[in-house]
Design an enzyme around this catalytic site. Sequence first.
Site, PDB file in Angstrom:
ATOM      1  N   ALA A 114      71.283   1.574 -79.638  1.00 33.16           N
ATOM      2  CA  ALA A 114      71.419   1.566 -78.176  1.00 33.16           C
ATOM      3  C   ALA A 114      72.814   2.008 -77.740  1.00 33.16           C
ATOM      4  O   ALA A 114      73.344   1.539 -76.746  1.00 33.16           O
ATOM      5  CB  ALA A 114      71.122   0.169 -77.640  1.00 33.16           C
ATOM      6  N   GLY A 174      73.707   5.300 -77.300  1.00 35.42           N
ATOM      7  CA  GLY A 174      73.697   6.599 -76.626  1.00 35.42           C
ATOM      8  C   GLY A 174      73.962   6.478 -75.136  1.00 35.42           C
ATOM      9  O   GLY A 174      73.858   5.407 -74.547  1.00 35.42           O
ATOM     10  N   ARG A 210      70.863  11.899 -68.697  1.00 38.93           N
ATOM     11  CA  ARG A 210      69.816  12.427 -67.805  1.00 38.93           C
ATOM     12  C   ARG A 210      69.265  11.378 -66.832  1.00 38.93           C
ATOM     13  O   ARG A 210      68.547  11.723 -65.898  1.00 38.93           O
ATOM     14  CB  ARG A 210      68.672  13.035 -68.639  1.00 38.93           C
ATOM     15  CG  ARG A 210      68.983  14.447 -69.093  1.00 38.93           C
ATOM     16  CD  ARG A 210      67.847  15.022 -69.902  1.00 38.93           C
ATOM     17  NE  ARG A 210      67.839  14.500 -71.269  1.00 38.93           N
ATOM     18  CZ  ARG A 210      66.797  14.603 -72.095  1.00 38.93           C
ATOM     19  NH1 ARG A 210      65.678  15.176 -71.689  1.00 38.93           N
ATOM     20  NH2 ARG A 210      66.867  14.131 -73.323  1.00 38.93           N
ATOM     21  N   ASN A 227      50.139 -33.033 -40.790  1.00 42.56           N
ATOM     22  CA  ASN A 227      49.767 -31.782 -40.124  1.00 42.56           C
ATOM     23  C   ASN A 227      50.927 -31.329 -39.242  1.00 42.56           C
ATOM     24  O   ASN A 227      51.398 -32.092 -38.393  1.00 42.56           O
ATOM     25  CB  ASN A 227      48.526 -32.013 -39.273  1.00 42.56           C
ATOM     26  CG  ASN A 227      47.964 -30.692 -38.752  1.00 42.56           C
ATOM     27  OD1 ASN A 227      47.117 -30.086 -39.379  1.00 42.56           O
ATOM     28  ND2 ASN A 227      48.455 -30.259 -37.603  1.00 42.56           N
TER      29      ASN A 227
END
Length: 491
Positions: free
Chosen positions: A13, A15, A19, A384
């Site tokens: 990992a 790199g 792009r 409620n």
Amino acid sequence: MNAAAPAAVIVLAAGEGTRMKSSTPKVLHRIGGTTLLGHAVRAARATRAEHVSVVVRHERDRVVEFCAAFDPDLVIADQDDVKGTGRAVECGLEVLPADLTGTVLVTYGDVPLLTGETLVALTEAHTTSGSAVSVITAHLADPSGYGRVVRDADGHVARIVEQKDASDDERAITEINSGIYAFDADLLREALARVGTDNAQGEKYLTDVVQIARESGRAVSAHVVDDPWQTEGVNDRVQLAQLGRVLNQRVCERHMRAGVTIVDPATTWIDVDVSIGRDATILPGTQLLGATSIGAEAVIGPEVTLTDTEVGDGAEVTRAVANLAVVGPGATVGPYSYLRPGTRLGARGKIGGFVETKNAEIGEGAKVPHLTYAGDVTIGEGANIGAGTVFANYDGVAKHHSSVGAHSFVGSHTVVVSPVDIADGAYVGAGSALTQDVEPGQIAVARARQRNIDGWVARARAGTRTADAAARARADRQSPDTEPTPEDTDR
Ligand code: UD1
Ligand code: CA
């Protein structure tokens, strides 16, 4: 411990991933709820390898930070100035025990669809065949960019040649190197010590190990995979989206095969760690993210986004957004409601339309049906809450908590100016602005008493249509006294 478990997996990992055109390192871009590197680490861990090392360099600190949070047992290897996959693996080996023997797997941090099962199968085939190197290959219609697998007259793998170093004949080969391998640890160390950088890219190629192994009389085998997605890497954001879609499709299929109805997998996005019970139904346009779990026979959607949210068996959630919330079994939510962190809706409770909740404990069977903000509140079972109620929890300086007791009724359009405690079995009159506690059995009415002023319209709005209407209505009310109509007498 599986007998065929590899000794180690090295995940490359380091790199740059130019792009992606991103300030985020490529391996930290995400699909399916975790980073590309996270997917690679999961596959590596599924092999039950004793050691997993991650080779880092580009944006090293951010990648290391992710690794520490994702899996603290990962061993970090820093790659130096020497470039290439061969050097990366050498660095990955350096952080592992020097006397490590057995099988070492190499995978990439940017190949997210590779599964643990494939790595286990590679390891098994590698050990059974007694090869020094086993490489996963695939046949691609368009092999450009990849290293090509060159086989000898007997059909054995002879070497791998990079596109940039390949002859025209070699470029015509359609069998490509996936970059995923199993190596014998001793052979790998010895061969890497002999790999140079004399090639088109001036890099230390890992692929050169293949030819060195053959020259030392060791066997190299190829494992062709039929599923090209498993070896597909992410290089740009187009591929990121493509692989994200394929991963999602696979996740949806796994749930469907386990007994979940997903009406439209194309518009349903499910992260890899989500769990869903049997006979649950997921309707179109739904996203189930993070560590979300859905109970059996629940109905979710359409258009629901749940993040790290737990939904109980048989609950229904429609057109809602929830984050770090709990919806109890048989409860209903939505449409158009927003459940923020700390919302806990009890069994068979209801959060209806246009309701926002935060840090709200709502008891069993309690109802918050319409147009309410409930922040920092405990609502007892069976209570409620009337339409348009607001729990005003913030005074501009601090947040305060309120409570509504079991089976209490809060009238519509009440503002509860927190902190206020409404006891069990209490009532609050509609339109109240409540600033004091309410005791059991009381009704609290906190609003101005109604005052009706006779003749105001005639005085203050003389000559308007309103005044005319008032005059007509008053005349009509007086008429029955003077002249009863036939219908009036019938009654
Ligand atoms: C490599 C292979 C090629 C194969 C292809 C598959 C070599 C020489 N070539 O080519 O045969 O077909 O992968 O995708 O191995 N990395 C490091 N350090 C480095 C260089 C790379 O950690 O110095 C990591 C990258 O982050 C990446 C992986 O290794 O995850 C592959 O690197 P990349 O540059 O994409 O390899 P390719 O040149 O495409
Ligand atoms: Ca490259």
